[in-house]
Write a protein that holds these residues in place. Structure first.
Motif, PDB file in Angstrom:
ATOM      1  N   VAL A  69      67.572  84.931 -16.688  1.00 40.96           N
ATOM      2  CA  VAL A  69      68.357  83.728 -16.923  1.00 40.96           C
ATOM      3  C   VAL A  69      69.782  84.172 -17.240  1.00 40.96           C
ATOM      4  O   VAL A  69      69.994  84.930 -18.192  1.00 40.96           O
ATOM      5  CB  VAL A  69      67.783  82.916 -18.109  1.00 40.96           C
ATOM      6  N   VAL A  70      70.717  83.728 -16.411  1.00 41.31           N
ATOM      7  CA  VAL A  70      72.118  84.104 -16.641  1.00 41.31           C
ATOM      8  C   VAL A  70      72.740  83.074 -17.588  1.00 41.31           C
ATOM      9  O   VAL A  70      72.525  81.870 -17.440  1.00 41.31           O
ATOM     10  CB  VAL A  70      72.911  84.189 -15.316  1.00 41.31           C
ATOM     11  N   VAL A  71      73.484  83.582 -18.545  1.00 42.13           N
ATOM     12  CA  VAL A  71      74.042  82.719 -19.577  1.00 42.13           C
ATOM     13  C   VAL A  71      75.523  83.045 -19.713  1.00 42.13           C
ATOM     14  O   VAL A  71      75.898  84.215 -19.694  1.00 42.13           O
ATOM     15  CB  VAL A  71      73.344  83.030 -20.925  1.00 42.13           C
ATOM     16  N   GLU A  72      76.363  82.008 -19.833  1.00 38.31           N
ATOM     17  CA  GLU A  72      77.767  82.295 -20.139  1.00 38.31           C
ATOM     18  C   GLU A  72      78.011  81.833 -21.581  1.00 38.31           C
ATOM     19  O   GLU A  72      77.249  81.009 -22.096  1.00 38.31           O
ATOM     20  CB  GLU A  72      78.705  81.613 -19.141  1.00 38.31           C
ATOM     21  N   PRO A  73      79.031  82.370 -22.231  1.00 34.54           N
ATOM     22  CA  PRO A  73      79.243  81.986 -23.622  1.00 34.54           C
ATOM     23  C   PRO A  73      79.513  80.484 -23.709  1.00 34.54           C
ATOM     24  O   PRO A  73      80.467  79.998 -23.117  1.00 34.54           O
ATOM     25  CB  PRO A  73      80.487  82.786 -24.027  1.00 34.54           C
ATOM     26  N   GLY A  74      78.668  79.779 -24.412  1.00 36.57           N
ATOM     27  CA  GLY A  74      78.845  78.324 -24.555  1.00 36.57           C
ATOM     28  C   GLY A  74      77.516  77.665 -24.872  1.00 36.57           C
ATOM     29  O   GLY A  74      76.490  78.065 -24.321  1.00 36.57           O
ATOM     30  N   GLN A  75      77.566  76.659 -25.755  1.00 37.24           N
ATOM     31  CA  GLN A  75      76.321  76.044 -26.215  1.00 37.24           C
ATOM     32  C   GLN A  75      75.527  75.390 -25.083  1.00 37.24           C
ATOM     33  O   GLN A  75      74.303  75.432 -25.066  1.00 37.24           O
ATOM     34  CB  GLN A  75      76.604  75.006 -27.316  1.00 37.24           C
ATOM     35  N   ARG A  76      76.211  74.779 -24.105  1.00 33.91           N
ATOM     36  CA  ARG A  76      75.465  74.100 -23.026  1.00 33.91           C
ATOM     37  C   ARG A  76      74.682  75.112 -22.205  1.00 33.91           C
ATOM     38  O   ARG A  76      73.559  74.861 -21.788  1.00 33.91           O
ATOM     39  CB  ARG A  76      76.410  73.296 -22.134  1.00 33.91           C
ATOM     40  N   SER A  77      75.281  76.263 -21.993  1.00 36.79           N
ATOM     41  CA  SER A  77      74.590  77.300 -21.231  1.00 36.79           C
ATOM     42  C   SER A  77      73.396  77.844 -22.024  1.00 36.79           C
ATOM     43  O   SER A  77      72.323  78.107 -21.467  1.00 36.79           O
ATOM     44  CB  SER A  77      75.582  78.406 -20.889  1.00 36.79           C
ATOM     45  N   PHE A  78      73.569  77.985 -23.350  1.00 32.54           N
ATOM     46  CA  PHE A  78      72.445  78.451 -24.177  1.00 32.54           C
ATOM     47  C   PHE A  78      71.295  77.441 -24.111  1.00 32.54           C
ATOM     48  O   PHE A  78      70.127  77.805 -24.024  1.00 32.54           O
ATOM     49  CB  PHE A  78      72.864  78.637 -25.646  1.00 32.54           C
ATOM     50  N   GLN A  79      71.665  76.140 -24.173  1.00 28.83           N
ATOM     51  CA  GLN A  79      70.619  75.103 -24.130  1.00 28.83           C
ATOM     52  C   GLN A  79      69.876  75.135 -22.801  1.00 28.83           C
ATOM     53  O   GLN A  79      68.649  75.048 -22.754  1.00 28.83           O
ATOM     54  CB  GLN A  79      71.236  73.711 -24.320  1.00 28.83           C
ATOM     55  N   THR A  80      70.633  75.260 -21.697  1.00 28.02           N
ATOM     56  CA  THR A  80      69.970  75.340 -20.381  1.00 28.02           C
ATOM     57  C   THR A  80      69.050  76.554 -20.354  1.00 28.02           C
ATOM     58  O   THR A  80      67.933  76.489 -19.853  1.00 28.02           O
ATOM     59  CB  THR A  80      71.002  75.452 -19.237  1.00 28.02           C
ATOM     60  N   ALA A  81      69.534  77.662 -20.922  1.00 33.39           N
ATOM     61  CA  ALA A  81      68.722  78.886 -20.924  1.00 33.39           C
ATOM     62  C   ALA A  81      67.399  78.645 -21.636  1.00 33.39           C
ATOM     63  O   ALA A  81      66.336  79.024 -21.150  1.00 33.39           O
ATOM     64  CB  ALA A  81      69.484  80.028 -21.581  1.00 33.39           C
ATOM     65  N   ARG A  82      67.465  77.977 -22.787  1.00 34.02           N
ATOM     66  CA  ARG A  82      66.217  77.681 -23.519  1.00 34.02           C
ATOM     67  C   ARG A  82      65.261  76.876 -22.642  1.00 34.02           C
ATOM     68  O   ARG A  82      64.066  77.155 -22.582  1.00 34.02           O
ATOM     69  CB  ARG A  82      66.525  76.840 -24.775  1.00 34.02           C
ATOM     70  N   ALA A  83      65.821  75.846 -21.981  1.00 34.38           N
ATOM     71  CA  ALA A  83      64.968  74.982 -21.150  1.00 34.38           C
ATOM     72  C   ALA A  83      64.377  75.772 -19.977  1.00 34.38           C
ATOM     73  O   ALA A  83      63.188  75.634 -19.656  1.00 34.38           O
ATOM     74  CB  ALA A  83      65.785  73.797 -20.637  1.00 34.38           C
ATOM     75  N   VAL A  84      65.199  76.615 -19.345  1.00 36.49           N
ATOM     76  CA  VAL A  84      64.723  77.392 -18.191  1.00 36.49           C
ATOM     77  C   VAL A  84      63.650  78.394 -18.621  1.00 36.49           C
ATOM     78  O   VAL A  84      62.636  78.568 -17.948  1.00 36.49           O
ATOM     79  CB  VAL A  84      65.903  78.122 -17.494  1.00 36.49           C
ATOM     80  N   VAL A  85      63.881  79.028 -19.766  1.00 38.57           N
ATOM     81  CA  VAL A  85      62.902  80.001 -20.273  1.00 38.57           C
ATOM     82  C   VAL A  85      61.570  79.294 -20.504  1.00 38.57           C
ATOM     83  O   VAL A  85      60.502  79.788 -20.136  1.00 38.57           O
ATOM     84  CB  VAL A  85      63.412  80.659 -21.583  1.00 38.57           C
ATOM     85  N   LYS A  86      61.631  78.095 -21.086  1.00 44.23           N
ATOM     86  CA  LYS A  86      60.384  77.371 -21.359  1.00 44.23           C
ATOM     87  C   LYS A  86      59.678  77.005 -20.046  1.00 44.23           C
ATOM     88  O   LYS A  86      58.470  77.215 -19.894  1.00 44.23           O
ATOM     89  CB  LYS A  86      60.682  76.116 -22.189  1.00 44.23           C
TER      90      LYS A  86
END
Ligand SMILES: Nc1ncnc2c1ncn2[C@@H]1O[C@H](COP(=O)(O)OP(=O)(O)OP(=O)(O)O)[C@@H](O)[C@H]1O
Length: 269
Positions: free
Chosen positions: A168-185
């Motif tokens: 999961v690629v993440v860029e610095p930023g809360q929206r990207s972290f949130q998407t990452a959590r959802a994708v990981v799940k």
């Protein structure tokens, strides 16, 4: 290392750098002597351009989801229509050879977008794409790198279980972290066991906050913000050939991936 090539899926929020990272990994695996198949499964992406494929080759690339004849022939149903009976198990094994284009030792296939009915639609084109991705991940000998959208539209359970590394690629930023959590799940719910993050476009000084924000997932690597990646995008020259600093970081991620694979094999003994 396994005889079969690694199967790597790359996902994340739009614009985080999935395609740039996928293209770097594709070139690095090819440089290391692997047969690489790059699969563009993100409708917004342009994997071929990031890989540095020349336009005349890209012009020959057929998007699978848009090949109505193929979809009808393999599934027995008209694409774009719902409420039909169609095969959930269409024959796909010959498609990579017929549909992939090749440049610099890397093969490229383009899956395309399933428009009808939106996400998760039960339509013939989706059936074909899912089966094709499953074939590439479970059966192909190549090293397969799939650039995917965050919704994991084409990733069925059987395919997910064959993925060696889901990044999961993440860029610095809360929206990207949130998407990452959802994708990981989503990925874990589908049965992917090896899920990792790569932080991209990171400015120096931001590493610690990124590590803290991604404490729910192992981090494979941290890629710096690199203007040469943007220049590569503008010129169409491809990331691997025009962003040497990012290539260096790409190699570190490659080495971590190999280590992870070795660890998995040792655990399996
Ligand atoms: N490390 C980086 N430093 C600076 N810019 C970057 C970096 N990685 C990617 N970019 C830029 O960010 C933009 C999006 O990158 P890319 O297309 O790889 O992302 P993506 O996640 O695949 O996007 P999409 O969801 O639209 O397919 C591009 O303009 C690219 O040049």
């Amino acid at each position: 290392m396994l005889d079969k090539g690694m199967k790597i899926a790359v996902s994340g929020k739009g614009g985080v750098g999935k395609t740039s990272l996928s293209s770097l990994l594709a070139h690095i695996f090819a440089q290391e002597g692997k047969q690489v198949l790059a699969v563009d499964a993100d409708p917004d992406a342009n994997f071929g351009t990031a890989l540095g494929f020349p336009q005349d080759i890209l012009d020959k690339l057929t998007t699978i989801a848009e090949d109505k004849k193929l979809i009808k022939e393999r599934t027995g149903a008209e694409p774009g229509k719902t409420g039909q009976v169609f095969s959930l198990n269409p024959r796909v094994s010959d498609i990579p050879e017929k549909y992939a284009v090749e440049h610099n030792g890397i093969k490229l296939m383009q899956m395309g977008n399933v428009v009808t009915g939106g996400a998760g639609c039960a339509c013939p084109e989706n059936s074909l794409l899912k089966q094709l991705l499953r074939h590439l991940v479970v059966k192909a000998d190549d090293t397969v790198i799939v650039d995917m959208e965050a919704g994991l539209e084409h990733l069925g359970r059987g395919t997910a279980e064959g993925v060696d590394a889901f990044i999961v690629v993440v860029e610095p930023g809360q929206r990207s972290f949130q998407t990452a959590r959802a994708v990981v799940k989503l990925a874990q719910d589908l049965g992917v066991t090896k899920v990792y993050a790569v932080a991209n476009k990171v400015r120096s000084g931001d590493e610690e906050i990124i590590k803290k924000s991604l404490d729910f997932i192992p981090i494979l690597g941290i890629m710096p913000y690199d203007p040469e990646v943007i220049s590569a995008d503008l010129s169409g020259a491809g990331v691997f050939h025009s962003a040497p600093k990012s290539v260096e970081f790409g190699y570190k991620i490659y080495e971590r991936l190999l280590e992870e694979m070795t660890n998995t094999e040792e655990m399996a003994i």
